[in-house]
Each structure stands twice: as structure tokens, then as C-alpha cells.
Design a protein around this motif. Structure first.
Motif, short mmCIF file in Angstrom:
data_model
loop_
_atom_site.label_atom_id
_atom_site.label_comp_id
_atom_site.label_asym_id
_atom_site.label_seq_id
_atom_site.Cartn_x
_atom_site.Cartn_y
_atom_site.Cartn_z
N ALA A 254 60.34 -19.93 -25.60
CA ALA A 254 61.07 -18.57 -26.33
C ALA A 254 62.16 -18.14 -25.18
O ALA A 254 61.77 -17.15 -24.68
N THR A 255 63.05 -18.56 -24.97
CA THR A 255 63.94 -18.24 -23.91
C THR A 255 65.22 -17.66 -24.56
O THR A 255 66.34 -17.68 -23.77
N GLY A 256 65.34 -17.26 -25.79
CA GLY A 256 66.46 -16.63 -26.61
C GLY A 256 67.68 -17.71 -26.55
O GLY A 256 68.87 -17.07 -26.67
N ASP A 257 67.56 -18.96 -26.71
CA ASP A 257 68.62 -19.85 -26.65
C ASP A 257 69.56 -19.66 -27.71
O ASP A 257 70.82 -19.55 -27.47
N GLY A 258 69.27 -19.48 -28.91
CA GLY A 258 69.99 -19.22 -30.14
C GLY A 258 70.83 -18.17 -30.05
O GLY A 258 72.11 -18.04 -30.24
N ILE A 259 70.28 -17.05 -29.52
CA ILE A 259 71.03 -15.65 -29.42
C ILE A 259 72.04 -15.85 -28.49
O ILE A 259 73.37 -15.58 -28.52
N ALA A 260 71.83 -16.51 -27.41
CA ALA A 260 72.75 -16.68 -26.02
C ALA A 260 73.67 -17.62 -26.56
O ALA A 260 74.94 -17.10 -26.26
N MET A 261 73.62 -18.83 -27.17
CA MET A 261 74.77 -19.55 -27.54
C MET A 261 75.75 -18.85 -28.53
O MET A 261 76.82 -19.20 -28.37
N ALA A 262 75.12 -18.34 -29.44
CA ALA A 262 76.02 -17.41 -30.57
C ALA A 262 76.54 -16.55 -29.92
O ALA A 262 77.93 -16.16 -30.38
N TRP A 263 76.33 -15.75 -29.14
CA TRP A 263 76.99 -14.81 -28.13
C TRP A 263 78.19 -15.43 -27.52
O TRP A 263 79.24 -14.98 -27.58
N ARG A 264 77.86 -16.63 -26.65
CA ARG A 264 78.99 -17.07 -25.96
C ARG A 264 80.12 -17.48 -27.09
O ARG A 264 81.17 -17.86 -26.63
N ALA A 265 79.62 -18.11 -28.29
CA ALA A 265 80.55 -18.81 -29.05
C ALA A 265 81.48 -17.49 -29.90
O ALA A 265 82.41 -17.85 -30.37
N GLY A 266 80.94 -16.21 -29.68
CA GLY A 266 81.74 -15.25 -30.26
C GLY A 266 80.97 -14.40 -31.54
O GLY A 266 81.60 -13.48 -32.32
N CYS A 267 79.58 -14.45 -31.83
CA CYS A 267 78.89 -13.76 -32.44
C CYS A 267 78.62 -12.53 -31.98
O CYS A 267 78.15 -12.11 -30.95
N PRO A 268 78.72 -11.25 -32.82
CA PRO A 268 77.93 -10.00 -32.41
C PRO A 268 76.56 -10.02 -32.50
O PRO A 268 75.94 -10.78 -33.38
N VAL A 269 75.87 -9.12 -31.66
CA VAL A 269 74.40 -9.13 -31.65
C VAL A 269 73.82 -7.75 -32.11
O VAL A 269 74.76 -6.72 -31.95
N MET A 270 72.83 -7.60 -32.59
CA MET A 270 72.22 -6.19 -33.12
C MET A 270 70.91 -5.91 -32.86
O MET A 270 70.03 -6.76 -32.73
N ASN A 271 70.86 -4.77 -32.51
CA ASN A 271 69.43 -4.10 -32.14
C ASN A 271 68.64 -4.61 -31.12
O ASN A 271 67.33 -4.91 -31.47
#
Length: 531
Positions: free
Chosen positions: A217-234
Motif C-alpha cells: 500500500a504505497t499509493g502507486d495509483g494516486i502517484a501515477m495519476a498525478w504524474r500523468a495529469g490528474c487532480p487529487v482531492m482531500n
């Protein structure tokens, strides 16, 4: 090593094999070829570790309106009501489907045995003893494993998403996901092309020293999406499970919230119950209140831990409903039927994530995020117990339905991974040092109770670590340890940036500098290129 030439192609690429990933794979496999990726085994996920259960309206004495109200109350004003209504309303449908595919929930007199957990006003949590996640995971995997349209890749680690912007084709058509680069266990990089990509990578508990999460559980999906250009929330809203076992050999073992639901007490070393000093609901208060109370008592008393006393439940009921917890503790020399068990709060669930709709759609075309890696607005500032399995399964259903009806435009050519100029590692101590320092910094400065100064200190230190990791990453071959380090550092910075934007205390975010709650609830949304 030169360029890695291996390529795979599928209609659907799913990264992560918890409940969300497995159900999405099952649905999509009826419509095309699926590649299902997991960096560990297919039993290495938060789903398989979930003890408590899945919430749903299953009793004539309960109602969807009541479940919605409990969810909104726990979310401290930040839930999106339309999302809560849509997901909660499908609880019975999802649980009936799980039963149909072979999930063996506990029953009493022929009816589902429902338990009550903190924050719920009714008994509405279906469970399989104290290993509900495993029961659900096994049922789903039994439908996925033999499917001819599903290629399962275990021990494969996602590196980064491939998008049209990344390869220079997105200027006029927007940003669209084309697949991902995946590290194989043999060390080469596989280029996976897919018409649709689904991130179901779970949470990020390993950002902290104490966590209930598995190592993966190292947050891989969130990190990859951010690098690709997705906003994150909360992302500032990290739920700490109040009762993680305080023991070196069982450092990620939970003592299920259902224990408190069935009558277990929280006590200090003298046997004094303290929860009613903090909330009228006592041990059944929402998790954030219980976690802060334990944290406060530990600090006030200068203690290492508090204790969970399950003896009031009774030996027979403990053995009937919590056999796995009992057995695991016995192996560590503790008997939950005869003695209080030492506990500390531990990072458990991240209520924020990739900004996504209920169907998993993100800001990038053909990229979906479901389960804990996504943020729909269901949980608001604090997740109601056992709503997470419900959310990830509803999202998986909606995601698959959306993908099946989506058009697929032609894709531009995708370059293979190029690692020319990379030099072999001579030592790996920097990876371990950075890993340990990130987790210590987050636990000490960005934990249950925060302050502006602690957050600023954490931000300064993480910025230095980011530069150290970047320098190392671009010089040496990728490895799972290095990829995970890169991801937890980014997640840590995103959590800190989100926390610094919230000048109030709400739900899971408690600040000693901003103890009041603003009259208007606002989501914290971070946009790419703002760190």
C-alpha cells in the motif's frame, strides 16, 4: 541494458487486484481481453486484510435514509450527498451478488448475522467472522482466475501511465491514457497497450510508521495519476484505525472495530475506561474521535500504548466471531479471551485520492480510478466503517458498465521503455534511508494531530528528499523498492500540501492552530504542476 522491447496488448488494463480490481476484471472479461496486474500476489491487498465487513441496508428495521444519514454525519459535512445516496442505495444488491458468487457471510438462524460498528445507528454490517475481506476476495478470485480472457500478471509493478500528452500526441485531442509501463519480476520493462486503463491500486498506509495496510500500500495509483495529469482531492484526510496491535511481530495487525461493536472496552494500563471522557458514544464513537482519544491518552500518560479489553464480550462469542484474531494473537503469546491487548492508532484508510466520478472516470480520457485510490466524495472528511468495500464494489460495477459502452478511437504508436544511459547501482542504502525518513517525518509531523509548523517542517524535509530520489531514479535501473520510494514521497508531499490548505479542523484533519470548523465545507483539490 538498452531498450526493453517486450509488448503486450489488451482491451482493458487493470492495475490492482483487490475487490475493486477483481470485480471490474470479471465484468470486463465478458467483453474483451483483460490484463490484470498486481505487484505482489493476488492475495496481497487491503481487501484480503479487511476484517470487519461490508455495510448495507439488510434489515427491515433499517433504511437507506438512515445509512445515508450516518455516512453524512461521519463525513463531517464534506460528503457529496448525491454520491452517498447512489452508493448506499446499492448495498443490498452488491451483497446479494457477493452471496451469489459464493461469499460465505456469517448467518444466525438462517439469516445474515449483522454487526454494528462505530458511527452506525443500526446493525447493518455483513461479515464472515473476522476475515470478511478474505472471504470476498476468494469468491471474486474464483471467478477471475480461470477466465480465458484474463491474463494475470503477479509480481509485476506499474511504473507510469502512458498518455497522449506524454508521447507528444495530445495537443489537439486532449490527454488520453494508452496503457502503462510495467516492471516484470525478471527486471525488464513491459509496454502494455490498452484501450482503457483502470487504477485499483488501493491506499497509501505505508507512508506512515504504524499502519494496518500490507507492504504493497504505497499509493502507486494516486502517484501515477498525478504524474500523468490528474487532480487529487482531500488527501489530508487519513483515517487512523484506533486499534492496531502494538507488537513488533504483529505491527500491521488490526483488532477489528467490530470488537468494540460487540462490547469490548478501551482502557489504560490501570484498567480505566476513558472513551466516555471524549464522546457520549464511548467506544462506539466514530473512528477519528476514538483514534484521537487514544493518541491523547498515550501522550498525556507518557505511555507506549492503550489496551483493548474484549473480555466483556465473553469467551464463547469471541471464539465464534473472532477466531482469526484469537488465533493470531495466541501465536504472539497473547490471549484476547483472558487479557487486555496493547493497541495504538495506525494509518488505515485514505479518504482522499484521484478525483473521480462514481463510474471511475478521471480527468484523463480512458483512465479510470476505483476503490480506495479514488475520491468520489462518499467519505467526506471521515469514512464510516465498512463503507469502503461497498464503495469499491459499486464503483467497479459502474466503471465496467461505462467502459463497455465507451467508444475507442484509434491510438497513436506507443514507444517502448528506453533505459539507455542507465548505470548499475553500487549500493542501496539511500533507498532505505529515504524510505525510513519519509515514514518517520509523516508520523511525527503529519499524523493524527497537526500544526502549521509541523506541516512546514515536513514540507521542507520532503522537498530535499524528492530531489535526492529524482537524482537517483534517473541514473539507475528501476526496481520495485525504488518505484515505491518515489511514490510514497510524492504521496507524502500531496498529503502535506492538502493539509496546509485546510485552515480548520474537520473530521480526520485536526489542527492545533485551527481548532474551529468553517461554516462552509470545501473540498481540497490539488491540480497537477502545483507542488
Amino acid at each position: 541494458m538498452g531498450s526493453s522491447k517486450k509488448r503486450l496488448q489488451a482491451d482493458y488494463l487493470i492495475i490492482g487486484s483487490g475487490a475493486a480490481g477483481l470485480l471490474a476484471a470479471r465484468r470486463l472479461a465478458e467483453h474483451g481481453k483483460v490484463i490484470l496486474v498486481n505487484k505482489g500476489s493476488f492475495r496481497d491487498s487491503n481487501t484480503w486484510n479487511a476484517q470487519g465487513g461490508i455495510a448495507g441496508v439488510l434489515s427491515s428495521s433499517d433504511s437507506v435514509a438512515s445509512h445515508v444519514q450516518d455516512t453524512l454525519k461521519a463525513g463531517a459535512g464534506l460528503c457529496h450527498p448525491e454520491v452517498v445516496q447512489a452508493i448506499v442505495a446499492r448495498g443490498r444488491e452488491i451483497i446479494d451478488e457477493l452471496i451469489a458468487i459464493g461469499t460465505c457471510f456469517d448467518r444466525k438462524d438462517g439469516e445474515l448475522h449483522l454487526t454494528q460498528e462505530g458511527g452506525h445507528s443500526s446493525r447493518r454490517v455483513a461479515h464472515a467472522q473476522d476475515a470478511t475481506g478474505r472471504a470476498i476476495g476468494e469468491a471474486l478470485l474464483s471467478k477471475v482466475a480461470p477466465h480465458p480472457n484474463i491474463l494475470r500478471l503477479e509480481q509485476h509493478t506499474a511504473i507510469d501511465l502512458i498518455t497522449t500528452l506524454r508521447i507528444g500526441h495530445g495537443t489537439d485531442t486532449g490527454n488520453r491514457c494508452l496503457g502503462a509501463y510495467i516492471l516484470a519480476p525478471e527486471g525488464h520493462v513491459v509496454t502494455v497497450e490498452a484501450a482503457h486503463t483502470v487504477l485499483a491500486t488501493g491506499g497509501a498506509g505505508k507512508v506512515y510508521l504504524y499502519t494496518s495496510n500490507p507492504h504493497a500500500a504505497t499509493g502507486d495509483g494516486i502517484a501515477m495519476a498525478w504524474r500523468a495529469g490528474c487532480p487529487v482531492m482531500n488527501l489530508e484526510f487519513i483515517q487512523f484505525h484506533p486499534t492496531c496491535l502494538f507488537h513488533r511481530q504483529g505491527s500491521n495487525m488490526l483488532l477489528s472495530e467490530a470488537l468494540r461493536g460487540e462490547g469490548a472496552h478501551l482502557v489504560d494500563s490501570e484498567g480505566r475506561r476513558f472513551m466516555f471522557d471524549y464522546d457520549a458514544q464511548g467506544e462506539l464513537a466514530p473512528r477519528d474521535i476514538v483514534a484521537r482519544a487514544i493518541d491523547h491518552e498515550i501522550k498525556k500518560q507518557g505511555a507506549d500504548c492503550m489496551y483493548l479489553d474484549a473480555r466483556p464480550i465473553g469467551r464463547d462469542q469471541l471464539l465464534a466471531h473472532f477466531p482469526n484474531i484469537h488465533e493470531r494473537l495466541l501465536k504472539l503469546g497473547m490471549d484476547i479471551t483472558t487479557q487486555p491487548i496493547p493497541v495504538v492508532p495506525a494509518a488505515h484508510y485514505i479518504c482522499g485520492g484521484i478525483k473521480a466520478e462514481i463510474n471511475g472516470r478521471t480527468a484523463i480520457d480512458a483512465l479510470y480510478a476505483i476503490g480506495e485510490t479514488a475520491c468520489t466524495g462518499l467519505h467526506g472528511a471521515n469514512r464510516l466503517a465498512s463503507n469502503s468495500l461497498l464503495e469499491c464494489l459499486v464503483m467497479a460495477e459502474c466503471c465496467a458498465s461505462d467502459i463497455i459502452t465507451s467508444e475507442v478511437p484509434d491510438a497513436p504508436p506507443i514507444p517502448t521503455w528506453d533505459d539507455t544511459g542507465i548505470v548499475p547501482e553500487t549500493e542501496r542504502i539511500q533507498i532505505k534511508q529515504n524510505w525510513d525518513e519519509i515514514r518517520a517525518t509523516m508520523s511525527h509531523y503529519v499524523g493524527i494531530v497537526r500544526s502549521d509548523e509541523r506541516l512546514r517542517r515536513a514540507k521542507r524535509r520532503l522537498h530535499v528528499i524528492r530531489e535526492e530520489i529524482a537524482s537517483y531514479y534517473w541514473k539507475h535501473p528501476v526496481s520495485q523498492d525504488l518505484l515505491e520510494l518515489r511514490n510514497i514521497e510524492l504521496i507524502a508531499e500531496l498529503i502535506i500540501a492538502s493539509a496546509l490548505q485546510r485552515h480548520e479542523s474537520r473530521g480526520l484533519h485536526y489542527s492545533t492552530d485551527h481548532t474551529g470548523t468553517d461554516p462552509e465545507a470545501r473540498d481540497t483539490i490539488l491540480w497537477p504542476n502545483t507542488l
